[in-house]
Design an enzyme around this catalytic site. Structure first.
Site, PDB file in Angstrom:
ATOM      1  N   PHE A 171      -5.724   9.782 -20.764  1.00 19.98           N
ATOM      2  CA  PHE A 171      -4.885  10.513 -19.811  1.00 19.98           C
ATOM      3  C   PHE A 171      -3.725   9.622 -19.352  1.00 19.98           C
ATOM      4  O   PHE A 171      -3.922   8.432 -19.076  1.00 19.98           O
ATOM      5  CB  PHE A 171      -5.747  10.926 -18.616  1.00 19.98           C
ATOM      6  CG  PHE A 171      -5.092  11.910 -17.700  1.00 19.98           C
ATOM      7  CD1 PHE A 171      -4.996  13.249 -18.042  1.00 19.98           C
ATOM      8  CD2 PHE A 171      -4.563  11.500 -16.486  1.00 19.98           C
ATOM      9  CE1 PHE A 171      -4.393  14.161 -17.192  1.00 19.98           C
ATOM     10  CE2 PHE A 171      -3.957  12.407 -15.627  1.00 19.98           C
ATOM     11  CZ  PHE A 171      -3.876  13.742 -15.989  1.00 19.98           C
TER      12      PHE A 171
ATOM     13  N   ASP B 159     -13.669   6.876 -16.995  1.00 23.32           N
ATOM     14  CA  ASP B 159     -13.054   7.915 -16.163  1.00 23.32           C
ATOM     15  C   ASP B 159     -13.857   9.199 -16.391  1.00 23.32           C
ATOM     16  O   ASP B 159     -13.918   9.705 -17.516  1.00 23.32           O
ATOM     17  CB  ASP B 159     -11.584   8.083 -16.571  1.00 23.32           C
ATOM     18  CG  ASP B 159     -10.842   9.057 -15.667  1.00 23.32           C
ATOM     19  OD1 ASP B 159     -11.500   9.945 -15.089  1.00 23.32           O
ATOM     20  OD2 ASP B 159      -9.605   8.941 -15.564  1.00 23.32           O
TER      21      ASP B 159
ATOM     22  N   TYR C 176     -11.445  17.202  -7.383  1.00 21.48           N
ATOM     23  CA  TYR C 176     -10.908  18.576  -7.349  1.00 21.48           C
ATOM     24  C   TYR C 176     -11.094  19.357  -8.642  1.00 21.48           C
ATOM     25  O   TYR C 176     -10.628  20.461  -8.763  1.00 21.48           O
ATOM     26  CB  TYR C 176      -9.420  18.567  -6.958  1.00 21.48           C
ATOM     27  CG  TYR C 176      -8.531  17.654  -7.784  1.00 21.48           C
ATOM     28  CD1 TYR C 176      -8.059  18.050  -9.025  1.00 21.48           C
ATOM     29  CD2 TYR C 176      -8.142  16.411  -7.296  1.00 21.48           C
ATOM     30  CE1 TYR C 176      -7.252  17.214  -9.775  1.00 21.48           C
ATOM     31  CE2 TYR C 176      -7.344  15.566  -8.036  1.00 21.48           C
ATOM     32  CZ  TYR C 176      -6.898  15.970  -9.277  1.00 21.48           C
ATOM     33  OH  TYR C 176      -6.102  15.143 -10.021  1.00 21.48           O
ATOM     34  N   LYS C 177     -11.792  18.771  -9.620  1.00 22.51           N
ATOM     35  CA  LYS C 177     -12.042  19.512 -10.862  1.00 22.51           C
ATOM     36  C   LYS C 177     -13.406  20.213 -10.767  1.00 22.51           C
ATOM     37  O   LYS C 177     -13.544  21.126  -9.975  1.00 22.51           O
ATOM     38  CB  LYS C 177     -11.898  18.556 -12.045  1.00 22.51           C
ATOM     39  CG  LYS C 177     -10.424  18.142 -12.212  1.00 22.51           C
ATOM     40  CD  LYS C 177     -10.196  17.052 -13.218  1.00 22.51           C
ATOM     41  CE  LYS C 177      -8.690  16.768 -13.293  1.00 22.51           C
ATOM     42  NZ  LYS C 177      -8.385  15.445 -13.830  1.00 22.51           N
TER      43      LYS C 177
ATOM     44  N   ARG D  12      -5.372  25.256 -23.170  1.00 24.04           N
ATOM     45  CA  ARG D  12      -6.633  24.654 -22.764  1.00 24.04           C
ATOM     46  C   ARG D  12      -7.415  25.639 -21.895  1.00 24.04           C
ATOM     47  O   ARG D  12      -6.923  26.102 -20.875  1.00 24.04           O
ATOM     48  CB  ARG D  12      -6.298  23.384 -21.971  1.00 24.04           C
ATOM     49  CG  ARG D  12      -7.411  22.417 -21.834  1.00 24.04           C
ATOM     50  CD  ARG D  12      -6.923  21.123 -21.219  1.00 24.04           C
ATOM     51  NE  ARG D  12      -6.451  21.312 -19.849  1.00 24.04           N
ATOM     52  CZ  ARG D  12      -6.456  20.361 -18.915  1.00 24.04           C
ATOM     53  NH1 ARG D  12      -6.886  19.157 -19.207  1.00 24.04           N
ATOM     54  NH2 ARG D  12      -6.010  20.601 -17.709  1.00 24.04           N
TER      55      ARG D  12
HETATM   56  C1  LIG Z   1      -7.268  14.738 -13.468  1.00 21.87           C
HETATM   57  C2  LIG Z   1      -7.320  13.370 -14.009  1.00 21.87           C
HETATM   58  C3  LIG Z   1      -6.871  12.293 -13.260  1.00 21.87           C
HETATM   59  C4  LIG Z   1      -6.253  12.545 -11.908  1.00 21.87           C
HETATM   60  O1  LIG Z   1      -5.795  11.409 -11.277  1.00 21.87           O
HETATM   61  P1  LIG Z   1      -5.265  11.517  -9.777  1.00 21.87           P
HETATM   62  O2  LIG Z   1      -4.811  10.167  -9.469  1.00 21.87           O
HETATM   63  O3  LIG Z   1      -6.415  11.964  -8.922  1.00 21.87           O
HETATM   64  O4  LIG Z   1      -4.158  12.518  -9.752  1.00 21.87           O
HETATM   65  C5  LIG Z   1      -7.021  11.028 -13.784  1.00 21.87           C
HETATM   66  N1  LIG Z   1      -7.572  10.833 -15.002  1.00 21.87           N
HETATM   67  C6  LIG Z   1      -7.996  11.865 -15.763  1.00 21.87           C
HETATM   68  C7  LIG Z   1      -8.611  11.620 -17.088  1.00 21.87           C
HETATM   69  C8  LIG Z   1      -7.866  13.163 -15.281  1.00 21.87           C
HETATM   70  O5  LIG Z   1      -8.266  14.184 -16.028  1.00 21.87           O
END
Ligand SMILES: *Cc1c(COP(=O)(O)O)cnc(C)c1O
Length: 412
Positions: free
Chosen positions: A127, A198, A223-224, A371
């Site tokens: 990501f 992660d 939040y997911k 997705r």
């Molecule tokens: C959603 C997501 C994030 C989000 O990071 P924030 O700092 O909370 O915005 C980070 N890494 C991955 C792999 C994600 O899917």
């Protein structure tokens, strides 16, 4: 293979052991929500809970609430609840900051635990924020750290004597591919490196056992699949064996051994609390706690079984109704797939917009990925049926090619 029917989907929903959870969420009528992997739905109990925290705890009890309502211990208490979802022990998880900030804190700490090694190893398809944070840290540390990205298939072979920390996302946000957490963790350990997972697309969606796998460090998203609400605070995990040795880079007062001694010299808190930084966002944590409590009521093995059933059905229906239109980007083997299915199409953005106009909500990830996320606590088999029915309609009439569906918005 016999065709899947609408009756099959309704029968699967009737037999669903998790069906009752859907009523615990407030889902808008006329919407089929397939983006819970990006922003989880609103639990019915969240608004009353947040309202009570605002009116009673903040409004009436004011500053006394830090003690009276346990605001000050919320990051650890909520962390202990999340620990139960990810196979961690009490005192190994705290809720704090965003995933991005937590990545920074843990990468910096990991480099400190592996003096003489300077490589942060990750995969190219990780990501973006994970890669950006590591790049920024490497720049800050100048010649004491180096960011190295390799192809996903080369990760294991790239772990070497210069690797300080391996940073991976368990479920790839784009393809939905599930990395072998246990195997790669073992491999990192054999190479003398630490591993930082992660769990953004895993926590709440599948059973995890971080301690059984001997994971060193992890971060995850509120939040997911944990349904904590937009911008909910994130969490981080540090295995107990590393905590006392770990020197925080962001030495804020909430990570101090005695924040209210107002000592002018920083001394880290004894345990995981040293990774806190500033004042916890109490309202966001109150909302997150409702989502976490809901996940704790569910059996994660059943969640995973339903997730697989939903993604399998989705793939089968796309093949049944939209043959030849899309490339399946996600692994076909459900054991290698998270709780999403990604399809590639050159007009992916416009197709997603056309679906949204019909009340079907997936999302789009550049350059060409549609997705579809399946949140087992509230997604039904009939939702899968509806989504693919609309997908076929959007494709058959070239409805996606209307000008309004090509207009780009900032969030995709
Ligand atoms: C959603 C997501 C994030 C989000 O990071 P924030 O700092 O909370 O915005 C980070 N890494 C991955 C792999 C994600 O899917």
């Amino acid at each position: 293979m016999t065709a899947i029917t609408r009756a099959d989907c309704l029968a699967a929903d009737r037999a669903d052991a998790l069906a009752a959870f859907r009523r615990r969420f407030r889902l808008p009528r006329g919407v089929t929500y397939l983006d819970g992997n990006s922003l989880g739905a609103l639990p019915a109990a969240t608004a009353p809970r947040v309202r009570a925290v605002i009116e009673t705890e903040w409004g009436r009890d004011l500053i006394r609430s830090w003690n009276r309502h346990g605001w000050v211990t919320l990051p650890g208490r909520l962390g202990d609840k999340i620990a139960r979802l990810i196979g961690a022990a009490p005192g190994e998880v705290v809720v704090t900051d965003s995933v991005s900030v937590n990545l920074f804190k843990l990468l910096a700490a990991a480099l400190g635990l592996r003096p003489g090694r300077r490589v942060i190893l990750s995969d190219r398809s990780n990501f973006p924020t994970d890669l950006y944070i590591a790049q920024g840290l490497a720049r800050l540390l100048d010649d004491r750290a180096e960011m190295r990205v390799v192809e996903e298939a080369e990760i294991a072979a790239s772990m070497g004597t210069d690797t300080a920390v391996v940073m991976l996302t368990q479920v790839d946000y784009r393809s939905g591919r599930l990395h072998d957490l246990t195997g790669l963790t073992r491999r990192a350990r054999a190479a003398g490196a630490l591993i930082l997972w992660d769990l953004a697309h895993s926590a709440g969606a599948l059973p995890l056992d971080l301690n059984k796998a001997d994971v060193d460090l992890a971060v995850g998203c509120g939040y997911k699949y944990l349904n904590g609400g937009p911008g909910a605070p994130a969490f981080l995990f540090v295995a107990r064996r590393h905590q006392a040795l770990l020197a925080p880079a962001l030495t804020g007062w909430f990570g101090h051994a005695e924040p209210f001694a107002f000592d002018s010299k920083y001394r880290p808190a004894p345990g995981i609390a040293r990774l806190l930084c500033g004042t916890p966002p109490v309202l966001g944590m109150a909302a997150l706690e409702v989502g976490v409590d809901l996940s704790l009521e569910a059996d994660l093995a059943s969640v995973r079984a339903k997730s697989i059933a939903l993604t399998e059905r989705f793939i089968a229906l796309v093949e049944q109704w939209c043959p030849g239109h899309f490339d399946l980007v996600s692994p076909r083997d459900p054991d290698q797939r998270g709780s999403q299915v990604s399809l590639a199409h050159p007009a992916g953005y416009a197709i997603v917009q056309a679906l949204i106009a019909r009340g079907i909500i997936p999302d789009f990830r550049a350059p060409d990925i549609l997705r579809f996320g399946f949140a087992p606590l509230y997604t039904r088999h009939i939702d899968v049926w509806n989504a693919v029915r609309h997908l076929r309609a959007v494709m058959d009439g070239n409805e996606w090619d209307r000008p309004e569906h090509h207009r780009r918005q900032m969030v995709t």
